[in-house]
Design a protein around this motif. Structure first.
Motif, PDB file in Angstrom:
ATOM      1  N   PRO A 173       0.805  -1.227   0.000  1.00 36.29           N
ATOM      2  CA  PRO A 173       0.000   0.000   0.000  1.00 36.29           C
ATOM      3  C   PRO A 173       0.839   1.279   0.000  1.00 36.29           C
ATOM      4  CG  PRO A 173      -0.875  -1.582   1.577  1.00 36.29           C
ATOM      5  CD  PRO A 173       0.458  -2.107   1.129  1.00 36.29           C
ATOM      6  N   LEU A 174       2.046   1.221   0.590  1.00 35.14           N
ATOM      7  CA  LEU A 174       2.910   2.392   0.654  1.00 35.14           C
ATOM      8  C   LEU A 174       4.003   2.368  -0.405  1.00 35.14           C
ATOM      9  CD1 LEU A 174       1.465   2.387   3.469  1.00 35.14           C
ATOM     10  CD2 LEU A 174       3.500   3.500   4.369  1.00 35.14           C
ATOM     11  N   TYR A 210      -1.842   3.837   7.669  1.00 32.54           N
ATOM     12  CA  TYR A 210      -2.341   5.152   7.246  1.00 32.54           C
ATOM     13  C   TYR A 210      -1.215   6.082   6.772  1.00 32.54           C
ATOM     14  CZ  TYR A 210      -6.455   3.398   9.640  1.00 32.54           C
ATOM     15  OH  TYR A 210      -7.524   2.617  10.038  1.00 32.54           O
ATOM     16  N   GLN A 211      -0.401   5.565   5.846  1.00 33.54           N
ATOM     17  CA  GLN A 211       0.651   6.343   5.195  1.00 33.54           C
ATOM     18  C   GLN A 211       1.725   6.852   6.163  1.00 33.54           C
ATOM     19  OE1 GLN A 211       0.832   6.839   1.669  1.00 33.54           O
ATOM     20  NE2 GLN A 211      -0.664   5.165   1.867  1.00 33.54           N
ATOM     21  N   ASP A 212       1.841   6.226   7.304  1.00 32.52           N
ATOM     22  CA  ASP A 212       2.907   6.569   8.261  1.00 32.52           C
ATOM     23  C   ASP A 212       4.115   5.690   7.919  1.00 32.52           C
ATOM     24  OD1 ASP A 212       4.660   6.838  10.431  1.00 32.52           O
ATOM     25  OD2 ASP A 212       3.014   7.166  11.840  1.00 32.52           O
ATOM     26  N   TYR A 213       5.093   6.261   7.228  1.00 28.60           N
ATOM     27  CA  TYR A 213       6.210   5.470   6.717  1.00 28.60           C
ATOM     28  C   TYR A 213       7.146   4.976   7.823  1.00 28.60           C
ATOM     29  CZ  TYR A 213       4.995   6.376   1.883  1.00 28.60           C
ATOM     30  OH  TYR A 213       4.346   6.399   0.673  1.00 28.60           O
ATOM     31  N   LEU A 214       7.307   5.759   8.877  1.00 27.29           N
ATOM     32  CA  LEU A 214       8.157   5.316   9.979  1.00 27.29           C
ATOM     33  C   LEU A 214       7.535   4.118  10.684  1.00 27.29           C
ATOM     34  CD1 LEU A 214      10.667   5.658  11.685  1.00 27.29           C
ATOM     35  CD2 LEU A 214       9.414   7.321  13.100  1.00 27.29           C
ATOM     36  N   LEU A 215       6.235   4.214  10.953  1.00 32.23           N
ATOM     37  CA  LEU A 215       5.526   3.094  11.567  1.00 32.23           C
ATOM     38  C   LEU A 215       5.557   1.884  10.643  1.00 32.23           C
ATOM     39  CD1 LEU A 215       3.749   1.871  13.773  1.00 32.23           C
ATOM     40  CD2 LEU A 215       1.759   2.897  12.638  1.00 32.23           C
ATOM     41  N   ALA A 216       5.431   2.120   9.351  1.00 35.13           N
ATOM     42  CA  ALA A 216       5.442   1.023   8.383  1.00 35.13           C
ATOM     43  C   ALA A 216       6.785   0.306   8.376  1.00 35.13           C
ATOM     44  CB  ALA A 216       5.131   1.569   6.988  1.00 35.13           C
ATOM     45  N   SER A 217       7.876   1.062   8.409  1.00 34.07           N
ATOM     46  CA  SER A 217       9.199   0.437   8.372  1.00 34.07           C
ATOM     47  C   SER A 217       9.471  -0.375   9.634  1.00 34.07           C
ATOM     48  CB  SER A 217      10.275   1.508   8.194  1.00 34.07           C
ATOM     49  OG  SER A 217      10.244   2.439   9.261  1.00 34.07           O
ATOM     50  N   VAL A 218       8.997   0.109  10.787  1.00 32.43           N
ATOM     51  CA  VAL A 218       9.225  -0.615  12.046  1.00 32.43           C
ATOM     52  C   VAL A 218       8.297  -1.820  12.151  1.00 32.43           C
ATOM     53  CG1 VAL A 218       9.120  -0.480  14.563  1.00 32.43           C
ATOM     54  CG2 VAL A 218      10.050   1.441  13.247  1.00 32.43           C
ATOM     55  N   LEU A 274      17.681  -0.476  -3.640  1.00 34.79           N
ATOM     56  CA  LEU A 274      18.240   0.618  -4.437  1.00 34.79           C
ATOM     57  C   LEU A 274      17.570   0.690  -5.813  1.00 34.79           C
ATOM     58  CD1 LEU A 274      22.051   0.299  -3.604  1.00 34.79           C
ATOM     59  CD2 LEU A 274      20.406   1.960  -2.707  1.00 34.79           C
ATOM     60  N   ALA A 275      17.250  -0.482  -6.355  1.00 31.76           N
ATOM     61  CA  ALA A 275      16.543  -0.505  -7.638  1.00 31.76           C
ATOM     62  C   ALA A 275      15.146   0.082  -7.497  1.00 31.76           C
ATOM     63  CB  ALA A 275      16.466  -1.934  -8.154  1.00 31.76           C
ATOM     64  N   GLY A 276      14.566  -0.049  -6.295  1.00 31.79           N
ATOM     65  CA  GLY A 276      13.237   0.504  -6.061  1.00 31.79           C
ATOM     66  C   GLY A 276      13.206   2.020  -6.082  1.00 31.79           C
ATOM     67  N   VAL A 277      14.367   2.642  -5.903  1.00 37.83           N
ATOM     68  CA  VAL A 277      14.441   4.102  -5.960  1.00 37.83           C
ATOM     69  C   VAL A 277      13.968   4.610  -7.317  1.00 37.83           C
ATOM     70  CG1 VAL A 277      15.984   6.091  -5.857  1.00 37.83           C
ATOM     71  CG2 VAL A 277      16.315   4.187  -4.285  1.00 37.83           C
ATOM     72  N   ILE A 278      14.320   3.894  -8.365  1.00 34.78           N
ATOM     73  CA  ILE A 278      13.957   4.307  -9.726  1.00 34.78           C
ATOM     74  C   ILE A 278      12.439   4.325  -9.905  1.00 34.78           C
ATOM     75  CG2 ILE A 278      14.178   3.718 -12.173  1.00 34.78           C
ATOM     76  CD1 ILE A 278      16.831   2.383 -11.496  1.00 34.78           C
ATOM     77  N   SER A 279      11.772   3.356  -9.296  1.00 37.26           N
ATOM     78  CA  SER A 279      10.330   3.223  -9.493  1.00 37.26           C
ATOM     79  C   SER A 279       9.501   4.104  -8.562  1.00 37.26           C
ATOM     80  CB  SER A 279       9.904   1.761  -9.316  1.00 37.26           C
ATOM     81  OG  SER A 279      10.571   0.930 -10.230  1.00 37.26           O
ATOM     82  N   PHE A 280       9.940   4.238  -7.299  1.00 33.98           N
ATOM     83  CA  PHE A 280       9.087   4.896  -6.312  1.00 33.98           C
ATOM     84  C   PHE A 280       9.730   6.079  -5.585  1.00 33.98           C
ATOM     85  CE2 PHE A 280       7.778   0.370  -6.452  1.00 33.98           C
ATOM     86  CZ  PHE A 280       6.519   0.541  -6.988  1.00 33.98           C
ATOM     87  N   GLY A 281      10.972   6.401  -5.908  1.00 31.78           N
ATOM     88  CA  GLY A 281      11.585   7.571  -5.302  1.00 31.78           C
ATOM     89  C   GLY A 281      12.484   7.230  -4.122  1.00 31.78           C
ATOM     90  N   LEU A 282      13.328   8.195  -3.763  1.00 33.52           N
ATOM     91  CA  LEU A 282      14.337   7.991  -2.727  1.00 33.52           C
ATOM     92  C   LEU A 282      13.747   7.872  -1.331  1.00 33.52           C
ATOM     93  CD1 LEU A 282      17.308   7.836  -1.913  1.00 33.52           C
ATOM     94  CD2 LEU A 282      17.341  10.355  -1.847  1.00 33.52           C
ATOM     95  N   ALA A 299      12.350   1.906   3.354  1.00 27.89           N
ATOM     96  CA  ALA A 299      12.423   0.471   3.082  1.00 27.89           C
ATOM     97  C   ALA A 299      13.723  -0.117   3.612  1.00 27.89           C
ATOM     98  CB  ALA A 299      12.308   0.215   1.576  1.00 27.89           C
ATOM     99  N   ILE A 300      14.812   0.656   3.539  1.00 25.84           N
ATOM    100  CA  ILE A 300      16.092   0.186   4.074  1.00 25.84           C
ATOM    101  C   ILE A 300      15.998  -0.027   5.582  1.00 25.84           C
ATOM    102  CG2 ILE A 300      18.489   0.868   4.502  1.00 25.84           C
ATOM    103  CD1 ILE A 300      18.463   2.239   1.773  1.00 25.84           C
ATOM    104  N   ILE A 301      15.292   0.866   6.270  1.00 27.93           N
ATOM    105  CA  ILE A 301      15.077   0.701   7.719  1.00 27.93           C
ATOM    106  C   ILE A 301      14.331  -0.596   7.992  1.00 27.93           C
ATOM    107  CG2 ILE A 301      13.955   1.658   9.760  1.00 27.93           C
ATOM    108  CD1 ILE A 301      14.347   4.432   8.578  1.00 27.93           C
TER     109      ILE A 301
END
Length: 290
Positions: free
Chosen positions: A33-34, A110-118, A170-178, A184-186
């Motif tokens: 979703p994110l 709900y689009q909380d990327y920090l919560l998503a990574s953890v 790193l390849a995902g950067v091309i598709s969805f941004g830095l 995602a690395i976290i």
């Protein structure tokens, strides 16, 4: 013996099913979703779904890509690890694909990327660890990591997996941004730590070195009360230049407290050194199997 073997197999399959459903939950409820590419075949499948949506409505399902992309890795597994390993891996891969099909794609953070990574890293890492415990793989990059581990045993599977998945992130950067890739690395890092802890946590034990003049009495108490073997090692105190007997004993993490209490009760002045044993094989611990 036959009943124990059957029970062990059932336990293995249960761990695989639970583990793959946790992995699928992290993908369908958090990562997809994110649009977070955390590596692996499923990470590539997220990219494929995004790109293919330009020609196919809703894109190619992740569960379908997961099956198709694993075919060449299964062939490699047959050649390198044998049919037994492939059987468990095949079951795990199908289980993951079924879980990806059954679990709906819903954004629970709900689009909380920090919560998503953890959160995604914790439940995904727990799932990976449960699958690896039974020497299985869900295919994809974790299968590749296990194949590499056969030739590079001094690196743990999660460590190898972190490197391989890092390249895909790193390849995902091309598709969805830095920004999404950094989160995602976290998630990849947390997942590796969690899975590593699950795998090694089952093997950890404690080593105790005990120096005391009452070594014989202490050894008798340990063998009688803990039912653990004790080894006497000849040593010399360099300050006093006197010969001493040092006891060496390996116990479980739960037993180390009782062991120190036994020593303190017999000789409050005893010198004790306690350290971690990353893996113990032999009587009373994990059996060694060729």
């Amino acid at each position: 013996m036959e009943n124990l073997t059957t029970k062990s197999k059932v336990t293995h399959y249960i761990l695989i099913i639970v583990g793959t459903f946790l992995m699928a939950a992290s993908i369908n409820l958090v990562y997809e979703p994110l649009e977070m590419v955390t590596g692996g075949i499923t990470g590539l499948a997220i990219v494929i779904k995004k790109v293919s949506s330009m020609w196919i409505e809703d894109g190619i399902p992740i569960w379908l890509s997961n099956i198709l992309l694993n075919v060449p890795l299964f062939i490699a597994a047959i050649l390198v690890r044998g049919k037994t390993f492939l059987k468990n891996t095949f079951f795990a891969t199908i289980s993951l694909s079924v879980a990806l099909y059954l679990i709906p794609t819903v954004d629970i953070v709900y689009q909380d990327y920090l919560l998503a990574s953890v959160f995604g890293g914790v439940i995904g890492g727990a799932g990976i660890g449960m699958v690896f415990i039974v020497h299985a793989s869900t295919g994809g990059t974790d299968l590749l990591a296990m194949l590499i581990h056969k030739y590079k045993p001094y690196y743990t599977v999660p460590q190898i997996l972190t490197v391989v998945d890092g390249v895909i992130v790193l390849a995902g950067v091309i598709s969805f941004g830095l920004t999404k890739a950094l989160y995602a690395i976290i998630a990849v890092y947390i997942a590796a730590k969690i899975s590593d802890s699950i795998m090694e946590g089952l093997k950890f034990a404690k080593m105790a070195y005990i120096i005391s003049d009452n070594y014989n009495e202490i050894a008798q108490h340990i063998m009688a009360e803990l039912d653990r073997g004790v080894t006497g090692v000849s040593a010399t105190g360099m300050y006093s230049n006197q010969d001493k007997k040092m006891l060496f004993c390996v116990v479980s993490k739960k037993e180390i407290v009782e062991l120190t209490e036994i020593v303190a009760k017999v000789d409050p002045k005893a010198f004790i050194i306690v350290s971690d044993a990353r893996e113990v094989m032999g009587e009373g611990f994990r059996e060694y199997r060729q």
